[in-house]
Design a protein around this motif. Structure first.
Motif, PDB file in Angstrom:
ATOM      1  N   THR A   1      -7.256  -3.992   3.128  1.00 61.82           N
ATOM      2  CA  THR A   1      -7.680  -3.007   2.124  1.00 61.82           C
ATOM      3  C   THR A   1      -6.673  -3.027   0.977  1.00 61.82           C
ATOM      4  N   TYR A   2      -7.150  -2.616  -0.179  1.00 63.01           N
ATOM      5  CA  TYR A   2      -6.274  -2.421  -1.338  1.00 63.01           C
ATOM      6  C   TYR A   2      -6.378  -0.942  -1.714  1.00 63.01           C
ATOM      7  N   GLY A   3      -5.296  -0.391  -2.258  1.00 57.28           N
ATOM      8  CA  GLY A   3      -5.323   0.976  -2.753  1.00 57.28           C
ATOM      9  C   GLY A   3      -5.277   2.016  -1.646  1.00 57.28           C
ATOM     10  N   CYS A   4      -5.371   3.283  -2.050  1.00 55.82           N
ATOM     11  CA  CYS A   4      -5.323   4.376  -1.068  1.00 55.82           C
ATOM     12  C   CYS A   4      -6.043   5.595  -1.622  1.00 55.82           C
TER      13      CYS A   4
ATOM     14  N   VAL B   1       1.558   6.201  -4.558  1.00 59.28           N
ATOM     15  CA  VAL B   1       0.781   4.981  -4.302  1.00 59.28           C
ATOM     16  C   VAL B   1      -0.691   5.056  -4.770  1.00 59.28           C
ATOM     17  N   PRO B   2      -1.432   6.147  -4.472  1.00 57.72           N
ATOM     18  CA  PRO B   2      -2.833   6.176  -4.925  1.00 57.72           C
ATOM     19  C   PRO B   2      -2.975   6.054  -6.451  1.00 57.72           C
TER      20      PRO B   2
ATOM     21  N   GLU C   1      -9.244   3.082  -2.730  1.00 57.96           N
ATOM     22  CA  GLU C   1      -9.284   2.188  -1.567  1.00 57.96           C
ATOM     23  C   GLU C   1     -10.490   1.250  -1.619  1.00 57.96           C
ATOM     24  N   ARG C   2     -10.236  -0.030  -1.471  1.00 55.98           N
ATOM     25  CA  ARG C   2     -11.297  -1.040  -1.402  1.00 55.98           C
ATOM     26  C   ARG C   2     -11.069  -1.900  -0.177  1.00 55.98           C
ATOM     27  N   SER C   3     -12.121  -2.185   0.571  1.00 63.74           N
ATOM     28  CA  SER C   3     -11.986  -3.042   1.757  1.00 63.74           C
ATOM     29  C   SER C   3     -12.496  -4.434   1.435  1.00 63.74           C
ATOM     30  N   ARG C   4     -11.767  -5.425   1.896  1.00 61.84           N
ATOM     31  CA  ARG C   4     -12.273  -6.798   1.774  1.00 61.84           C
ATOM     32  C   ARG C   4     -13.371  -7.004   2.815  1.00 61.84           C
TER      33      ARG C   4
END
Ligand code: SAH
Ligand code: SF4
Ligand code: F3S
Length: 472
Positions: free
Chosen positions: A186-189, A198-199, A205-208
């Motif tokens: 995942t990328y982001g939060c 961090v966010p 949040e993105r999931s591969r």
């Protein structure tokens, strides 16, 4: 004008093709190979990003240097705590002096700090010699940015994106280790813990896609990688927004099925999302390492609420109990913040109590750092510095005691160790990692690096063991 592809990653490969001859020309003028150096601050996510940046630089002809006295220097920055920023500024000035002596030198700044407008302003004003500034969302664009910079009179090229929904796959990467690798899942939060930047700097949040992750794992295995670490700010919320449903537990199973991969790790799970399904998969899948990093942040339910962590002290303790019961021998590690606004002595003692009850194998302890733009930055009742320091020292002592106790448990036992490298400074000694993430130093030859071997754990030295090799 020649046709430039507008899809990724084809577009970046187009720029890399052009840059290869441009860099070769520069090298000719310099009369030597051109070199690069990437300094990475911060977490595993940044380390992984740096491997991608290195992949691009090597692809266009730069050779790795072991110091900043190089022709292309990138600082991949972190901004999670104030001291991360201070460390970067302390060093950029030094880069300026190197650049004054090297007409071929280029300097780029990227990473989380560059997603903050006030930091970019500072670079614009005080560090004019920096050539390229980019952020976390357009890291894949390095080749294009270098090309643009080399073809323009523009003194400083700044390209920062607010966010992105795009995930660019299949760019080159130059990995630090041959036998182990990180894989972004995942990328982001989206959690917005109230203290955390961090966010804001890594976006939503993105999931591969699971098939892209499995494909990467297979490619890595084909190149000799035997240990993978699945990376994300909150790995166990993996799967949100995917077209075809896939939970983190299901993803773990898929990665374990990849032939050649012998160990699977993941970082970082969030206590609020740690499902029974994940525990079940860990129980049944021998490839998954016996280690759970489960950041608690605070032991006080009141503080946890104000941190927006979505669990209370008792819930955390119950989860830890369950993990320990279901996964005997699992190592448990954590992150703790001391001195969050409003933290009382009683709150702090709750944290100490959690450390005692959980008996963490290791704990990363941090002093709360106020981050501009986060909700907690405006919370009243800041804890005075001397009080925080005193609590920090006390907590450190308790954590040290508990981790020594935890490590002692394995003394005299035999365990499998992935040999990671030479033990720095001691000739004839190797260093390796147990499934539970603890380090072992033992005698052996360099050609064992990258292998999984049986080692007897003779003596516990606190956070590492001295051992002896049983098999080759
Ligand atoms: N996504 C991970 C890690 C994020 S950053 C997680 O949620 O666990 C790593 C650690 O830095 C956090 O776990 C936290 O303990 C610490 N941290 C984050 N922001 C901080 C701040 N403002 N001050 C002090 N420590 C902080
Ligand atoms: Fe920060 Fe919380 Fe997200 Fe971790 S889960 S990155 S601490 S906001
Ligand atoms: Fe730092 Fe960014 Fe990681 S702020 S901790 S490098 S996500």
């Amino acid at each position: 004008m020649e046709f430039i592809p507008n899809t990724e990653p084809e577009r970046q490969y187009w720029f890399m093709d052009r840059l290869r001859s441009m860099i070769a020309e520069e090298a000719q003028r310099a009369g030597r190979d051109l070199t690069y150096c990437i300094r990475t601050f911060g977490c595993q996510m940044n380390a992984k990003d740096s491997e991608k940046l290195a992949g691009v630089l090597e692809n266009i002809g730069y050779k790795e240097a072991d110091s900043e006295n190089a022709d292309f220097v990138i600082y991949n920055t972190c901004t999670v705590r104030e001291n991360a920023n201070t460390r970067v500024y302390g060093r950029i000035g030094y880069l300026g002096t190197l650049k004054a002596k090297n007409p071929f030198m280029k300097i780029a700044l990227c990473g989380c700090m560059m997603q903050e407008a006030h930091e970019v302003e500072k670079v614009k004003k005080s560090y004019r010699f920096v050539d390229i500034v980019f952020g976390t969302h357009n890291i894949f664009k390095l080749a294009e940015l270098i090309y643009e910079k080399m073809n323009s009179e523009n003194k400083q090229l700044i390209d920062i994106w607010e966010g992105t929904s795009e995930i660019v796959e299949d760019l080159p990467s130059s990995r630090k280790f041959d036998f182990k690798a990180g894989i972004n899942i995942t990328y982001g939060c989206d959690n917005f813990c109230t203290y955390c930047i961090v966010p804001y700097v890594r976006g939503r949040e993105r999931s591969r896609k699971p098939e892209d992750i499995v494909k990467e794992a297979k490619e890595l295995a084909a190149k000799g990688v035997i240990e993978v670490m699945l990376l994300g700010q909150n790995v166990n919320s993996y799967g949100k927004g995917l077209e075809e449903h896939c939970s983190f537990a299901e993803l773990l199973k898929k990665v374990c099925e990849v032939e050649g991969i012998k160990r699977v790790r993941f970082m970082t799970p969030h206590p609020k999302d740690f499902s029974d399904e994940v525990i079940e998969v860990m129980k049944n899948e021998p490839k998954i390492c016996a280690h759970v990093h489960l950041p608690v942040q605070s032991g006080s339910s009141a503080i946890l609420k104000r941190m927006n962590r979505h669990y209370a002290k008792e819930q955390y303790l119950t989860l830890v109990e369950k993990i320990k019961r279901e996964l005997p021998g699992v190592a448990l590690t954590t992150d703790i913040i001391v001195g969050f606004p409003g933290e009382t002595e009683e709150d702090f003692l709750d944290t100490v109590d959690v450390v005692r009850k959980c008996g963490f194998d290791s704990a990363f302890t941090f002093i709360y750092s106020k981050r501009t733009g986060t909700p907690a930055a405006s919370y009243p009742d800041e804890v005075p510095e001397d009080v925080v320091k005193d609590r920090f020292e006390r907590l450190l002592a308790v954590c040290r005691e508990e981790s020594e106790k935890a490590a002692e448990r394995l003394t005299g036992k035999t365990a499998e160790v992935l040999v990671e490298g030479l033990d720095e400074g001691k000739s004839g000694m190797l260093t390796g990692r147990l499934s539970n993430n603890l380090l072992v130093h033992f005698e052996g030859c360099e050609n064992l690096i990258g292998k999984i071997l049986k080692v007897k754990l003779d003596e516990c030295k606190g956070f590492y063991y001295l051992g002896s090799l049983l098999s080759e």
